[in-house]
Design an enzyme around this catalytic site. Structure first.
Site, short mmCIF file in Angstrom:
data_model
loop_
_atom_site.label_atom_id
_atom_site.label_comp_id
_atom_site.label_asym_id
_atom_site.label_seq_id
_atom_site.Cartn_x
_atom_site.Cartn_y
_atom_site.Cartn_z
N HIS A 278 93.35 153.22 36.26
CA HIS A 278 94.21 152.08 35.94
C HIS A 278 93.92 151.45 34.58
O HIS A 278 94.70 150.62 34.11
CB HIS A 278 94.11 151.01 37.04
N THR A 300 101.09 150.12 39.51
CA THR A 300 99.70 150.29 39.96
C THR A 300 99.71 150.60 41.45
O THR A 300 100.72 150.48 42.13
CB THR A 300 98.88 149.00 39.80
N ASP A 301 98.56 150.97 41.97
CA ASP A 301 98.40 150.98 43.41
C ASP A 301 97.90 149.59 43.83
O ASP A 301 97.70 148.69 43.01
CB ASP A 301 97.46 152.11 43.85
N TRP A 302 97.70 149.43 45.13
CA TRP A 302 97.43 148.14 45.79
C TRP A 302 96.26 147.39 45.14
O TRP A 302 95.12 147.86 45.21
CB TRP A 302 97.15 148.44 47.25
N ASP A 304 95.04 147.10 42.35
CA ASP A 304 94.10 147.88 41.56
C ASP A 304 93.76 147.30 40.21
O ASP A 304 92.75 147.70 39.61
CB ASP A 304 94.58 149.33 41.45
#
Ligand code: BGC
Length: 765
Positions: A278, A300-302, A304
């Site tokens: 990230h 992004t993912d959760w 992150d």
């Protein structure tokens, strides 16, 4: 219909240039706060109230919270289902309509929200939807048409839920069976991942990627890149992947999805080579955008961004984390709760010159382009009532067909399968009455634990076997639960005695073992062996001397070498979905001839986890010296392997040339005749591998280059023809460049990576 700044209602966006122009016009009129809001995504839990109870649900939008998110903070995207629980299409339609109404009426910019869900094998979060086998099983079918079909149906049913964005496909390389998300992807082979990934994107987005079509949606390939091979095998722990390896094995499926026109990408939550992905300008901007040509939107993912600070300690504050991530190339942050903090800190960073305005404009423009392409400005909602094929028989059939094509027969000593009619069958094991173990995680909830509540009408293995063989012929005993108790000897003595007693009148034991549902970190493992209790149950069953058919339902290949040689048959169902038990019963009865092939190497031991493509040094034979080498490549079952109730003969290999110039763009055409030499109709997956005999970057033993699944009646012969280019034989060198060196290549055609029927040398000059 609401109008928005710079837009005339009812006018449909057309060309890419037109859309980009309109996006720029919109962005030019936005304030910094409005722009940052568009770069933000919150979880629906942040704007809901009420509860889910056994008596019913009172979960609904909390208008005050929603007002804060949408109007005060201009948030542009929402995801997830409250309490990660499936909702009816009508609930979704109404809820998202309310959100859109507020976004398009109560805000200055009147920009619709983009809603995203993880509908990764059908409608995970939509009650009544058509749940398919997971990607790992689709791959085992070796029939990419199933991926296309699942994409089309999931897109339709997700649109019926008023959701235009799906966090799928998962394109992570499944080369480590310890990883708890292996089942979400297409297995260990980069080429299989590319072919299936391409088809799934096209299924979601359509041939022309016209995602404004209300039967299509925007796909999101994930998790870019190298997510699935952490050193520990555990989710979100560090990986060490040299760039040539990342490009050779991990990048192709993502490249195929980009070539398929995928609109969005989600980033790997982990760390590669000590750098969180990230925060990697190198991977997000240089590799993904510049080298691979991705021009869609990066989410992004959760949580992150925060994790760069809270988990990884790369930076000493959330503010620094936001700066690192946005400057690396992230367009939208899946925050997912503390939106006030994200918006305030990113505003400060821009005002302080730490994040350039040009980066913000670039990110926001990509978000707006996506919303324009989805035609959300003109049609912010889609309605359940307009989707009459939702949950239809036609869709169910497609899910069943995929399962029937995927289930893989791994062992069948003395042709014990199919089971003879009228035989007495004891169905045993914890998976026998579990729908969780057939559907896995991401099924009506995140961990898949609510599946019985939502899938009451569908068969588990026991009920499917009863329906097929007659209740009077089938009995059942659970034997054990999934609990990993070490004291099974005492605690489970009674259960074992009960199970053994139940075998008395049975001709066959259909022993249903494997895993319960899980996903992500809760699925982390310390031991890849099938758990002790289940292994012990199998041993008890074997002691009875009855014929044992081991049926596996599992998200990853749990090691079964303590029992595999002793059971009579083994059937791998993977996570076959809502119709998996029916497909299995038809296979046990011989009404369906199994034709799945393993999309991964089934390991024999937890310390031997090498995929089928590896270096020759992994095959230092035990017989080569006086020492007892344990380093041989000797898995339980090889990649591409699977049995049938018929047999196939291969003959007449032909190639149209023996040499080719290395830069030639000509086709290399290679063909073989395949004949059904048995007594029943069947399907065979014909596989073409290549081995680069010598190369300056150490060559893999072999690599799959093409495959085709064909159906043959008894005595029927078909010619399978493959076409290759020299670039299909190329590889990434130590300078991260794709090259092909002159030399000899062995082209091999076979029925698995370890069952090559014939081969021929091609010289590249
Ligand atoms: C997962 C993603 C998923 C996201 C949103 C994360 O925990 O890693 O795959 O898309 O949650 O649900």
């Amino acid at each position: 219909m609401a109008t928005s700044i710079g837009l005339v209602a009812g006018v449909h966006a057309q060309t890419k240039a037109e859309i980009e122009k309109r996006a720029h016009e919109i962005v030019a009129k936005m304030t910094l706060a409005e722009k940052i809001g568009q770069m933000s995504q919150v979880s629906i839990d942040a704007v809901c109230k009420g509860e889910d109870t056994p008596q019913g649900s009172t979960v609904a939008l909390d208008k005050d919270k929603l007002y804060d998110v949408i109007v005060n903070y201009h948030i542009g995207s929402i995801l997830n289902s409250p309490n990660t629980r499936a909702r009816t299409p009508q609930w979704w339609t109404k809820t998202i309509e309310e959100i859109q109404h507020m976004a398009m009426n109560d805000t200055r910019v009147k920009i619709p929200v983009i809603y995203g869900l993880d509908q990764i094998h059908g409608g995970t979060y939509t009650a009544g939807s058509t749940i398919f086998p997971h990607e790992i099983a689709l791959a085992a079918s070796f029939n990419p048409a199933h991926a296309r079909k699942m994409g089309e149906i999931a897109a339709y049913e997700t649109r019926a839920s008023n959701v235009p964005w799906n966090f799928s496909p998962v394109l992570d390389l499944g080369s480590d069976p310890r990883f708890p998300r292996q089942y979400e992807g297409f297995g260990e082979d980069p080429y299989v991942g590319s072919v299936f990934g391409y088809e799934l994107v096209k299924g979601y987005e359509g041939d022309n990627n016209n995602v404004g079509d209300k039967n299509k949606l925007a796909a999101c390939m994930k998790h870019f890149i190298g997510y699935s091979v952490p050193i520990s095998g555990k989710d979100r722990t560090p990986a060490y992947i040299p760039m040539p390896v990342l490009l050779e094995y991990h990048a192709p499926a993502f490249q195929a999805a980009i070539d398929a026109g995928v609109h969005t990408v989600m980033i790997n939550s982990g760390i590669i080579n000590n750098e969180p992905v990230h925060a990697s300008y190198n991977l997000l901007t240089k590799l993904l955008r510049e080298d691979m040509g991705f021009d869609g939107m990066i989410v992004t993912d959760w949580e992150d961004i925060n994790k760069l600070y809270t988990r990884d300690r790369m930076v000493p504050s959330i503010k620094e984390a936001i700066k690192a991530s946005i400057n690396a190339g992230v367009d939208m942050s899946m925050i997912p709760y503390d939106y006030k903090e994200f918006c305030a800190l990113l505003t400060e960073l821009v005002n302080e010159g730490e994040v350039p305005m040009s980066r913000i404009d670039d990110a926001v423009t990509r978000v707006i382009v996506l919303k324009l392409k989805l035609d959300l400005f003109n049609t912010p909602n889609t309605y359940a009532k307009d989707y009459p094929r939702f949950g239809s028989e036609e869709f169910k059939q497609a899910s069943y067909d995929a399962a029937a094509d995927a289930i893989t027969l791994l062992k069948n000593d003395n042709q014990i399968l199919p089971l003879r009619k009228g035989a007495k069958i004891l169905v045993a094991g914890p998976n026998a009455v579990s729908k969780r173990s057939l559907n896995g995680g991401w099924t009506f909830s995140w961990q898949g634990e609510k599946v019985d509540e939502f899938a009451g009408d569908y068969h588990h293995i026991l009920s499917a076997v009863e329906a097929k063989f007659g209740k009077e012929n089938v009995s059942y005993v659970p034997g054990v639960s999934y609990t990993d108790a070490v004291e099974y000897a005492t605690e489970y003595k009674d259960r074992f005695e009960e199970a053994v007693a139940a075998t008395k009148n049975a001709d066959y034991i259909v022993l249903c073992l494997g895993e319960n549902s899980y996903c992500e970190k809760p699925g982390d493992l310390d031991d890849l062996y099938l758990n002790d209790l289940q292994t012990e149950l199998a041993k008890e069953m074997l002691k009875t001397g009855k014929k044992v058919i081991l049926v596996l339902s599992e998200g990853r290949p749990r090691v079964i070498s303590k029992i595999s040689s002793k059971v009579d048959a083994i059937v791998q169902t993977y996570l076959p979905g809502l119709f998996g038990a029916d497909a299995l019963a038809n296979i046990l009865a011989g009404e369906v001839n199994p034709s799945g092939k393993l999309p991964y190497t089934y390991p024999a031991f937890p310390n031997s986890l090498v995929p089928y493509y590896h270096k020759h040094s992994e095959e230092q034979k035990r017989s080569e010296g006086v020492y007892n080498y344990e380093g041989d490549f000797n898995p339980e079952y090889h990649f591409g392997y699977g049995l049938s109730y018929t047999t196939f003969g291969y003959s007449n290999l032909k190639i149209d040339r023996t040499s080719i110039g290395k830069d030639s763009n000509d086709d290399i055409t290679i063909s073989i005749d395949v004949t059904n030499t048995g007594k029943v109709a069947g399907k065979e997956v014909v596989q073409l591998y290549s081995s680069d005999l010598y190369a300056s970057v150490i060559p893999d033993t072999k690599r799959l280059r093409r495959f085709e699944k064909i159906a043959l009646n008894p005595n029927e012969t078909k010619t399978v023809t493959f076409k290759l280019k020299t670039k299909d034989l190329s590889y990434i060198d130590m300078n991260n460049k794709r090259v092909i060196e002159p030399g000899d290549f062995e082209l091999q055609i076979g029925a698995s990576s370890n069952d090559i029927k014939d081969k021929v040398i091609l010289t590249v000059e």
